[in-house]
Design a protein around this motif. Structure first.
Motif, PDB file in Angstrom:
ATOM      1  N   LEU A 185       0.821  -1.208   0.000  1.00 26.38           N
ATOM      2  CA  LEU A 185       0.000   0.000   0.000  1.00 26.38           C
ATOM      3  C   LEU A 185       0.860   1.266   0.000  1.00 26.38           C
ATOM      4  CD1 LEU A 185      -2.602  -1.029   2.735  1.00 26.38           C
ATOM      5  CD2 LEU A 185      -2.839  -1.221   0.243  1.00 26.38           C
ATOM      6  N   PHE A 186       1.804   1.337   0.935  1.00 25.68           N
ATOM      7  CA  PHE A 186       2.662   2.512   1.095  1.00 25.68           C
ATOM      8  C   PHE A 186       4.054   2.069   1.512  1.00 25.68           C
ATOM      9  CE2 PHE A 186      -0.778   5.559   0.998  1.00 25.68           C
ATOM     10  CZ  PHE A 186      -1.857   4.892   1.567  1.00 25.68           C
ATOM     11  N   TYR A 187       5.041   2.905   1.178  1.00 30.26           N
ATOM     12  CA  TYR A 187       6.355   2.707   1.750  1.00 30.26           C
ATOM     13  C   TYR A 187       6.972   4.062   2.043  1.00 30.26           C
ATOM     14  CZ  TYR A 187       8.535   3.572  -2.845  1.00 30.26           C
ATOM     15  OH  TYR A 187       8.937   4.114  -4.028  1.00 30.26           O
ATOM     16  N   SER A 188       7.946   4.058   2.950  1.00 32.70           N
ATOM     17  CA  SER A 188       8.556   5.290   3.417  1.00 32.70           C
ATOM     18  C   SER A 188      10.045   5.072   3.635  1.00 32.70           C
ATOM     19  CB  SER A 188       7.915   5.746   4.732  1.00 32.70           C
ATOM     20  OG  SER A 188       8.621   6.839   5.284  1.00 32.70           O
ATOM     21  N   VAL A 189      10.858   5.973   3.088  1.00 33.61           N
ATOM     22  CA  VAL A 189      12.302   5.880   3.257  1.00 33.61           C
ATOM     23  C   VAL A 189      12.805   6.858   4.318  1.00 33.61           C
ATOM     24  CG1 VAL A 189      12.640   5.043   0.918  1.00 33.61           C
ATOM     25  CG2 VAL A 189      12.752   7.504   1.388  1.00 33.61           C
ATOM     26  N   GLY A 190      11.912   7.688   4.878  1.00 30.07           N
ATOM     27  CA  GLY A 190      12.331   8.615   5.914  1.00 30.07           C
ATOM     28  C   GLY A 190      11.148   9.392   6.469  1.00 30.07           C
ATOM     29  N   ILE A 191      11.401  10.163   7.501  1.00 30.24           N
ATOM     30  CA  ILE A 191      10.343  10.950   8.151  1.00 30.24           C
ATOM     31  C   ILE A 191       9.662  11.842   7.130  1.00 30.24           C
ATOM     32  CG2 ILE A 191       9.840  12.724   9.866  1.00 30.24           C
ATOM     33  CD1 ILE A 191      12.159  11.633  11.513  1.00 30.24           C
ATOM     34  N   GLY A 192       8.339  11.775   7.096  1.00 28.01           N
ATOM     35  CA  GLY A 192       7.567  12.623   6.206  1.00 28.01           C
ATOM     36  C   GLY A 192       7.596  12.224   4.751  1.00 28.01           C
ATOM     37  N   GLN A 193       8.316  11.167   4.412  1.00 29.70           N
ATOM     38  CA  GLN A 193       8.412  10.722   3.017  1.00 29.70           C
ATOM     39  C   GLN A 193       7.560   9.481   2.816  1.00 29.70           C
ATOM     40  OE1 GLN A 193      12.535  10.857   1.349  1.00 29.70           O
ATOM     41  NE2 GLN A 193      13.111  11.319   3.451  1.00 29.70           N
TER      42      GLN A 193
END
Lengths: 112, 114
Positions: A47-55
């Motif tokens: 669904l979602f992925y994130s490589v850092g805060i706020g990203q």
């Protein structure tokens, strides 16, 4: 060692209500974080992925959103749940090399 | 884009018999390959992975898998299964050097009978 937590473990919500699922990782810094959904009788879908805060990167258009307010915290949200949002939600993390993902225990969501 | 096909949705087998769960993938780029196991109402546990090097990889609980590039396969094997191996098994791939996004197969239910 690293551990990943998800809560709640189980949730029953009425259609149209809001949603907030939380995932936290311990024992590592700057992890990559992922939300997957496993619908009944179907495989897992990112669904979602994130490589850092706020990203946040979204993989599929849908009724859900994600946020990463802290380095090791990943939140899945919805303003108004649909019946089709029912499923098993899994959070995962990987290190900087992004080679291997490790999964949390999951949250089972039932929308009635 | 990658895709993963698990050829068997269910595999029934008797205890102490050998088992093979089949997985084929499609990709135009180099991939990493994984097998995960899911017990009822639990998250996914990593069984084994192929990143590079030897094409025969050994994992936890006595499982092993062999990467066959020419056949684009990554079949999972165990020489002797136990009742406790009853679970759902997922094959997955990710593109080397990309976001780490995993593409999963539909899963194979291994049913070990006494």
């Amino acid at each position: 060692s690293q551990t990943i937590h998800q809560w709640p473990a189980t949730l029953v919500q009425p259609v149209g209500s809001p949603l907030s699922l939380e995932c936290t990782v311990e024992g590592t810094s700057n992890p990559n974080l992922y939300w997957y959904r496993q619908a009944a009788g179907r495989g897992l879908q990112l669904l979602f992925y994130s490589v850092g805060i706020g990203q946040i990167s979204s993989e599929v258009p849908q009724n859900l959103s994600a946020s990463r307010p802290q380095d090791r915290q990943f939140i899945l949200s919805s303003k108004k749940l649909l019946l089709s949002d029912s499923g098993f939600y899994l959070c995962a993390w990987s290190g900087l090399a992004k080679e291997t993902q490790y999964f949390g225990p999951g949250t089972r969501l039932l929308v009635l | 884009a990658q895709s993963v096909t698990q050829l068997d949705s269910q595999v029934p087998v008797f205890e102490e018999a050998p088992v093979e769960l089949r997985c084929n993938y499609s990709s135009s780029v180099s991939v990493y390959l994984f097998w995960y196991v899911q017990y009822p109402n639990q998250g996914l546990q990593l069984l084994l992975k192929y990143l590079s090097g030897s094409t025969l990889v050994k994992g936890i609980n006595g499982f092993e898998a062999e990467f066959n590039k020419s056949q684009t396969s990554f079949h999972l094997r165990k020489p002797s299964v136990h009742i406790s191996d009853t679970a759902e098994y997922f094959c997955a791939v990710s593109e080397v050097g990309n976001t780490g996004k995993l593409i999963f197969g539909q899963g194979t239910t291994l049913q070990v009978k006494p």
